[in-house]
Design an enzyme around this catalytic site. Structure first.
Site, PDB file in Angstrom:
ATOM      1  N   GLU A 201     -90.859 -38.628  34.476  1.00 50.69           N
ATOM      2  CA  GLU A 201     -90.796 -38.290  33.475  1.00 50.69           C
ATOM      3  C   GLU A 201     -91.223 -39.355  32.126  1.00 50.69           C
ATOM      4  O   GLU A 201     -91.335 -38.740  31.049  1.00 50.69           O
ATOM      5  CB  GLU A 201     -89.095 -38.155  33.099  1.00 50.69           C
ATOM      6  CG  GLU A 201     -88.400 -37.292  33.919  1.00 50.69           C
ATOM      7  CD  GLU A 201     -88.205 -37.252  35.417  1.00 50.69           C
ATOM      8  OE1 GLU A 201     -87.776 -36.829  35.980  1.00 50.69           O
ATOM      9  OE2 GLU A 201     -88.793 -38.446  35.880  1.00 50.69           O
ATOM     10  N   ASP A 248     -67.246 -33.791  29.180  1.00 50.12           N
ATOM     11  CA  ASP A 248     -68.710 -33.437  29.094  1.00 50.12           C
ATOM     12  C   ASP A 248     -69.093 -32.295  28.114  1.00 50.12           C
ATOM     13  O   ASP A 248     -68.318 -32.168  27.018  1.00 50.12           O
ATOM     14  CB  ASP A 248     -68.931 -32.808  30.558  1.00 50.12           C
ATOM     15  CG  ASP A 248     -70.299 -33.235  31.148  1.00 50.12           C
ATOM     16  OD1 ASP A 248     -71.280 -32.822  30.339  1.00 50.12           O
ATOM     17  OD2 ASP A 248     -70.414 -33.651  32.209  1.00 50.12           O
TER      18      ASP A 248
END
Length: 424
Positions: A201, A248
């Site tokens: 990444e 979350d």
């Protein structure tokens, strides 16, 4: 470009606010971050025990995210990320910078924050974990809970870091890891993108940021992006401890799990901005959801000639629900579009497909399309017991029913469905 330089660019445009007084580490920062997030403001603040500035809401609007990618709109931003995922670039290497000073191994000195009363403890929320095995490296974002002076625990979902850790554990070894905080938002976006295993990444980020440099950490030789505010070297052990609960994307508490304990060896800090992502806030949603939005756009674009807009919606945490506006050539196109969206982003629970005269950014407009162009007996598809997201508290361990709604007007006799706009 560094995070600090990017925030200075936002400040020059009047998009940054500052709090002068020092805040406590428990709950108090959340009130200010929530208020700033509602107004789309980037916030600078300080907390007790940490001398440097902290920033939140760096990309809490779509416009800021596009600015981080040097993109002018949806399609250019999607293409920049997708091209970077397809053609990652090797970043230049530099020596481990002298301005990153080793400050021992006591992580309680770092600005861990307790965001909500029900959280399991104090957390870092912008921590990028980098680990390598057999020449393959992976970078991914994981929330990190403070356990002790030299101990952390992170939620490690069953993806690439989980796989690397399991490979080390099978050999009876701990996993060397670097934890990085305080980098340019394009690096964060790349770390959130989950390309296939073997695509690093940080190299995806380098394709979007040609000037990005990496350095090898002093102890384990792990490649980390430079500049950064904090770099932690440690080991993910085979011992397990409780992690959570934690707020979350859906603004509900994720459950407590047994996750691997992380032992800290060294901490390096600089005067770069320390980055905090508000759990369940817009920045959290954009960082996690935007790469999936790009994948949906690419998949839908391959099955219909014109895609006007793809949106993972705010109410679905920019994760569970999508609205897609298209030009269709067949009355069967919207169902194919919905299936393509589900395949591109398996966590999706609901997809609404609308015509180009309906704006997916306007929930009233979308509701109008459902009210006037949808009939359940012909336009509703239910896919029972499919894999979706464990973030949906109504799912059964990530198994749920998916819904596809065709809210497009039929091609025949379209004048009956035309929206009347006053004065036109």
């Amino acid at each position: 470009m560094s995070l600090r330089l990017f925030v200075e660019e936002l400040r020059s445009r009047g998009l940054v606010e500052s709090i002068t007084r020092v805040l406590g580490r428990d709950l108090e920062p959340t009130r200010y971050m929530l208020d700033a997030d509602k107004r789309g403001a980037t916030l600078l603040f300080r907390v007790e025990g940490w001398s440097s500035e902290i920033v939140s809401g760096v990309v809490n609007t779509r416009e800021k995210l596009y600015r981080a990618l040097h993109a002018r709109g949806d399609e250019e931003a999607y293409m920049k990320l997708l091209n970077a995922l397809e053609k990652p670039s090797k970043p230049g290497y530099t020596g481990f910078p002298e301005y990153l000073k080793r400050v021992g191994d006591d992580v309680t000195r770092l600005p861990f924050i307790k965001f909500y009363r029900g959280d399991g403890g104090r957390y870092l929320t912008s921590s990028i974990y980098i680990a390598c095995i057999e020449g393959v490296c992976n970078a991914s974002i994981h929330r990190t809970m403070l356990v002790g002076r030299r101990e952390l625990v992170a939620r490690i979902v069953p993806r690439h870091l989980y796989y690397i850790h399991r490979r080390y554990a099978e050999r009876g070894l701990e996993t060397p890891v670097a934890i990085v905080v305080g980098v340019h938002p394009a690096v964060m976006l790349a770390a959130a993108s989950s390309p296939p295993f073997g695509v690093f990444e940080i190299e995806v980020a380098a394709s979007m940021l040609p000037d990005l440099k990496v350095a090898l950490t002093p102890r384990y030789g792990i490649p980390v992006p430079i500049p950064a505010a904090v770099i932690i070297e440690g080991r993910i052990t085979r011992q397990r401890v409780r992690e959570g609960p934690f707020t979350d994307l859906t603004n509900t508490y994720d459950r407590v799990r047994e996750e691997p304990l992380i032992k800290v060896d060294s901490i390096y800090v600089s005067d770069e901005l320390f980055h905090v992502v508000l759990p369940g806030g817009n920045e959290h949603m954009y960082l996690q959801g935007f790469p999936r939005e790009a994948l949906i756009w690419r998949a839908v674009r391959s099955v219909v000639p014109r895609v006007h807009k793809v949106r993972l919606t705010r109410g679905g945490g920019r994760w569970l629900h999508a609205v897609v506006s298209i030009d269709k050539l067949s009355d069967g196109d919207p169902k194919v579009v919905g299936m393509a969206a589900f395949a591109a982003h398996p966590s999706l629970k609901a997809v609404v497909v609308v015509d180009s005269d309906v704006d997916p950014d306007d929930p009233v407009d979308v509701e109008w399309a459902v009210a006037t162009r949808f009939q359940a007996s012909r336009d509703l598809v239910v896919i029972a017991r499919a894999r979706c997201s464990s973030l949906d508290p109504s799912s059964e361990d990530g198994i749920c029913d998916k819904v596809l709604i065709d809210a497009t007007a039929p091609l025949k006799d379209r004048d009956r469905f035309r929206k009347v706009i006053e004065g036109i």
